[in-house]
Design a protein around this motif. Sequence first.
Motif, PDB file in Angstrom:
ATOM      1  N   ALA A 122      19.512  -8.329  -7.106  1.00  0.00           N
ATOM      2  CA  ALA A 122      19.269  -8.034  -8.524  1.00  0.00           C
ATOM      3  C   ALA A 122      17.790  -8.101  -8.893  1.00  0.00           C
ATOM      4  N   LYS A 123      17.073  -9.100  -8.384  1.00  0.00           N
ATOM      5  CA  LYS A 123      15.659  -9.209  -8.745  1.00  0.00           C
ATOM      6  C   LYS A 123      14.844  -8.076  -8.135  1.00  0.00           C
ATOM      7  N   THR A 124      15.125  -7.720  -6.884  1.00  0.00           N
ATOM      8  CA  THR A 124      14.397  -6.608  -6.263  1.00  0.00           C
ATOM      9  C   THR A 124      14.626  -5.318  -7.046  1.00  0.00           C
ATOM     10  N   ARG A 125      15.875  -5.062  -7.447  1.00  0.00           N
ATOM     11  CA  ARG A 125      16.159  -3.875  -8.262  1.00  0.00           C
ATOM     12  C   ARG A 125      15.379  -3.920  -9.574  1.00  0.00           C
ATOM     13  N   PHE A 126      15.340  -5.089 -10.194  1.00  0.00           N
ATOM     14  CA  PHE A 126      14.607  -5.236 -11.453  1.00  0.00           C
ATOM     15  C   PHE A 126      13.107  -5.001 -11.254  1.00  0.00           C
ATOM     16  N   TYR A 127      12.513  -5.640 -10.267  1.00  0.00           N
ATOM     17  CA  TYR A 127      11.064  -5.525 -10.066  1.00  0.00           C
ATOM     18  C   TYR A 127      10.638  -4.071  -9.882  1.00  0.00           C
ATOM     19  N   ARG A 128      11.495  -3.290  -9.276  1.00  0.00           N
ATOM     20  CA  ARG A 128      11.175  -1.882  -9.053  1.00  0.00           C
ATOM     21  C   ARG A 128      11.148  -1.068 -10.345  1.00  0.00           C
ATOM     22  N   THR A 129      11.619  -1.643 -11.470  1.00  0.00           N
ATOM     23  CA  THR A 129      11.597  -0.945 -12.767  1.00  0.00           C
ATOM     24  C   THR A 129      10.376  -1.288 -13.605  1.00  0.00           C
ATOM     25  N   VAL A 130       9.569  -2.240 -13.179  1.00  0.00           N
ATOM     26  CA  VAL A 130       8.413  -2.681 -13.973  1.00  0.00           C
ATOM     27  C   VAL A 130       7.264  -1.697 -13.728  1.00  0.00           C
ATOM     28  N   PRO A 131       6.888  -0.892 -14.725  1.00  0.00           N
ATOM     29  CA  PRO A 131       5.916   0.182 -14.504  1.00  0.00           C
ATOM     30  C   PRO A 131       4.564  -0.264 -13.953  1.00  0.00           C
ATOM     31  N   SER A 132       4.058  -1.408 -14.381  1.00  0.00           N
ATOM     32  CA  SER A 132       2.730  -1.852 -13.956  1.00  0.00           C
ATOM     33  C   SER A 132       2.722  -2.463 -12.555  1.00  0.00           C
ATOM     34  N   LEU A 133       3.885  -2.860 -12.051  1.00  0.00           N
ATOM     35  CA  LEU A 133       3.968  -3.565 -10.772  1.00  0.00           C
ATOM     36  C   LEU A 133       3.674  -2.618  -9.616  1.00  0.00           C
ATOM     37  N   ARG A 134       2.699  -2.972  -8.799  1.00  0.00           N
ATOM     38  CA  ARG A 134       2.297  -2.156  -7.652  1.00  0.00           C
ATOM     39  C   ARG A 134       2.857  -2.702  -6.339  1.00  0.00           C
ATOM     40  N   VAL A 135       2.985  -4.029  -6.259  1.00  0.00           N
ATOM     41  CA  VAL A 135       3.436  -4.642  -5.013  1.00  0.00           C
ATOM     42  C   VAL A 135       4.126  -5.969  -5.335  1.00  0.00           C
ATOM     43  N   PHE A 136       5.177  -6.263  -4.579  1.00  0.00           N
ATOM     44  CA  PHE A 136       5.753  -7.605  -4.659  1.00  0.00           C
ATOM     45  C   PHE A 136       6.107  -8.074  -3.260  1.00  0.00           C
ATOM     46  N   LEU A 137       6.044  -9.392  -3.112  1.00  0.00           N
ATOM     47  CA  LEU A 137       6.251 -10.035  -1.812  1.00  0.00           C
ATOM     48  C   LEU A 137       7.517 -10.872  -1.862  1.00  0.00           C
ATOM     49  N   MET A 138       8.383 -10.687  -0.860  1.00  0.00           N
ATOM     50  CA  MET A 138       9.538 -11.551  -0.666  1.00  0.00           C
ATOM     51  C   MET A 138       9.207 -12.404   0.553  1.00  0.00           C
ATOM     52  N   VAL A 139       8.965 -13.685   0.304  1.00  0.00           N
ATOM     53  CA  VAL A 139       8.423 -14.596   1.308  1.00  0.00           C
ATOM     54  C   VAL A 139       9.540 -15.492   1.830  1.00  0.00           C
TER      55      VAL A 139
END
Length: 188
Positions: A122-139
């Motif tokens: 759910a969070k990965t799907r959400f993060y992909r909708t944030v227009p300003s977000l260029r990169v996210f890390l799953m650590v």
Amino acid sequence: MVPPARCQTRMRVEDFRAWVEHRPGDGRWELIDGTPVPQSPQTSRHQRIVANICCRLDALGERRDGHALPGLGVLSAAMEDHAPIPDVVVTCGPLGADGYTSDPVLLAEVLSPSTQQTDLGAKTRFYRTVPSLRVFLMVHQETARVEVWRRGDAGWSMRGVGPDDTVDLPELDGTLAVSEIYARAGIV
């Protein structure tokens, strides 16, 4: 872990923010798929990894008037039933006063066994909708592995990196070595 609070209908961000404002001050909540979910205290390993990421990204972000902050909620107009709290959020420009942002450029989630399914779903799907977000890390927390999700001209792509790799972060004009992420966290 405390089970999610039950709602008859999916809660929207506006209602969630009013609801959480009246909760006792000893807990943090995030909104996932319209359901308020409590956040448990994290292990010392998890906190060490978060501190490492936050320190390095804050130093990189400073050159662009950026701030790496732990525990900042993220909002997206595309999904009115989510208000997750990633482990680290990088924003550029002035800081908001309410603990939320809708314009992160980068964020990081440190995966825990109890939240990994939600983080990768759910969070990965959400993060992909944030227009300003260029990169996210799953650590990952048990092994030196990072999933780097990056927005490109053709959409989102994911690349896994390991202990000897470096994450290029052109968004912050720098890099983040995987070894820096796990420094002093007891992971080989």
